[in-house]
Enzyme design. Sequence first.
Site, PDB file in Angstrom:
ATOM      1  N   ASP A 137      24.197  -9.255   1.884  1.00  0.00           N
ATOM      2  CA  ASP A 137      25.431  -9.093   1.127  1.00  0.00           C
ATOM      3  C   ASP A 137      25.502 -10.122  -0.007  1.00  0.00           C
ATOM      4  O   ASP A 137      26.443 -10.140  -0.789  1.00  0.00           O
ATOM      5  CB  ASP A 137      26.666  -9.167   2.024  1.00  0.00           C
ATOM      6  CG  ASP A 137      26.806 -10.484   2.769  1.00  0.00           C
ATOM      7  OD1 ASP A 137      25.939 -11.365   2.601  1.00  0.00           O
ATOM      8  OD2 ASP A 137      27.789 -10.641   3.518  1.00  0.00           O
ATOM      9  N   SER A 138      24.458 -10.950  -0.105  1.00  0.00           N
ATOM     10  CA  SER A 138      24.274 -11.812  -1.270  1.00  0.00           C
ATOM     11  C   SER A 138      24.138 -10.994  -2.546  1.00  0.00           C
ATOM     12  O   SER A 138      24.223 -11.539  -3.644  1.00  0.00           O
ATOM     13  CB  SER A 138      23.034 -12.695  -1.089  1.00  0.00           C
ATOM     14  OG  SER A 138      21.911 -11.922  -0.693  1.00  0.00           O
ATOM     15  N   ASP A 197      22.623  -6.357   5.963  1.00  0.00           N
ATOM     16  CA  ASP A 197      23.829  -7.100   6.305  1.00  0.00           C
ATOM     17  C   ASP A 197      25.027  -6.182   6.526  1.00  0.00           C
ATOM     18  O   ASP A 197      25.212  -5.205   5.790  1.00  0.00           O
ATOM     19  CB  ASP A 197      24.194  -8.070   5.178  1.00  0.00           C
ATOM     20  CG  ASP A 197      23.618  -9.448   5.398  1.00  0.00           C
ATOM     21  OD1 ASP A 197      23.157  -9.743   6.518  1.00  0.00           O
ATOM     22  OD2 ASP A 197      23.621 -10.245   4.438  1.00  0.00           O
ATOM     23  N   LYS A 249      22.456  -7.033  10.441  1.00  0.00           N
ATOM     24  CA  LYS A 249      22.731  -8.451  10.660  1.00  0.00           C
ATOM     25  C   LYS A 249      24.218  -8.706  10.505  1.00  0.00           C
ATOM     26  O   LYS A 249      24.842  -8.175   9.585  1.00  0.00           O
ATOM     27  CB  LYS A 249      21.942  -9.321   9.675  1.00  0.00           C
ATOM     28  CG  LYS A 249      22.220 -10.831   9.850  1.00  0.00           C
ATOM     29  CD  LYS A 249      21.279 -11.672   9.023  1.00  0.00           C
ATOM     30  CE  LYS A 249      21.630 -11.689   7.558  1.00  0.00           C
ATOM     31  NZ  LYS A 249      22.950 -12.344   7.298  1.00  0.00           N
ATOM     32  N   GLU A 273      27.362 -11.939  10.846  1.00  0.00           N
ATOM     33  CA  GLU A 273      27.654 -13.364  10.929  1.00  0.00           C
ATOM     34  C   GLU A 273      28.591 -13.650  12.100  1.00  0.00           C
ATOM     35  O   GLU A 273      29.443 -12.834  12.440  1.00  0.00           O
ATOM     36  CB  GLU A 273      28.296 -13.845   9.628  1.00  0.00           C
ATOM     37  CG  GLU A 273      27.405 -13.689   8.406  1.00  0.00           C
ATOM     38  CD  GLU A 273      28.081 -14.158   7.129  1.00  0.00           C
ATOM     39  OE1 GLU A 273      29.214 -14.701   7.209  1.00  0.00           O
ATOM     40  OE2 GLU A 273      27.487 -13.991   6.042  1.00  0.00           O
ATOM     41  N   GLU A 282      21.534 -20.888   9.010  1.00  0.00           N
ATOM     42  CA  GLU A 282      21.697 -21.254   7.600  1.00  0.00           C
ATOM     43  C   GLU A 282      22.377 -22.603   7.439  1.00  0.00           C
ATOM     44  O   GLU A 282      23.449 -22.853   7.997  1.00  0.00           O
ATOM     45  CB  GLU A 282      22.506 -20.178   6.862  1.00  0.00           C
ATOM     46  CG  GLU A 282      22.695 -20.505   5.387  1.00  0.00           C
ATOM     47  CD  GLU A 282      23.264 -19.362   4.565  1.00  0.00           C
ATOM     48  OE1 GLU A 282      23.467 -19.547   3.356  1.00  0.00           O
ATOM     49  OE2 GLU A 282      23.502 -18.272   5.143  1.00  0.00           O
TER      50      GLU A 282
END
Length: 274
Positions: free
Chosen positions: A44-45, A83, A113, A115, A182
């Site tokens: 999602d970067s 993401d 993925k 978070e 991270e």
Amino acid sequence: MKNTVLTFKKAKEEGTKLTMLTAYDYSTARLMDEAGVNSILVGDSLGNVILGYEDTLSVTIEDMIHHCAAVSRAAKNALVVCDMPFMSYEVSVEEALKNAGRLMKEGRANAVKLEGGEEYAPQVRAMVNAGIPVVGHLGLTPQAVNVLGGNRIQGKSVEAARKLIKDAKALEEAGAFAIVLECIPGELASIITKEVSVPTIGIGAGAGCDGQVLVYQDMLGISGFKPKFCKQYAQIGEIMKEAFASYIRETQEGVFPSEENTFTVDAEVLEKLY
């Protein structure tokens, strides 16, 4: 041979380092795949490096599906991880399962993925039970930037370090096949790596992880951003700017297109036009 969750498991067992890079389009993903990267992360970067947002919060599930589908068409060997964007899994297990399914069906991802730690173990467990491989993500979690007070190193206190270890074990127990770590101290990342049986993928977490991931625009000098943890392997950004400037100059000066860039037709055809 196609990389799978078994590739990750075997790498952990044999002590082979895993490689992961971000990609958001077909052409870039094709080059990475041909280079032999183990996994491509459609992060999602893309909110920052592709869409120009200040953070990742505005990225939608539709954005992720669109870019993941492009990457998946190029990845013949790399495992494609997509993401789950902000608020696509936090509300409920059912919502998380539905959105993860869309990333697999429409985005053609090989895994998703998300978070967060122990609090999202139910979502992870439900996805794995439904046949959706999951990668966890701990430490600096960009979707929680407002709660964290900015992009700050995580796990520097005893309490925070213990929480990260606990979260990693919870994700492993829920069925995650890998965990991204991270921006945490390298020593802590090494401890977590030894504490869990699944591979850890570091980004700003030192060399003790089982693998590494980087945003490709950062490592190629394209993004204009060079975090401490990123090594720039080439200055592609400067090369691109030079090429763009040369094109502009040659077009303005009439150098381009030259005869070799121009199609021709027989003079006889031209004569018959009049």
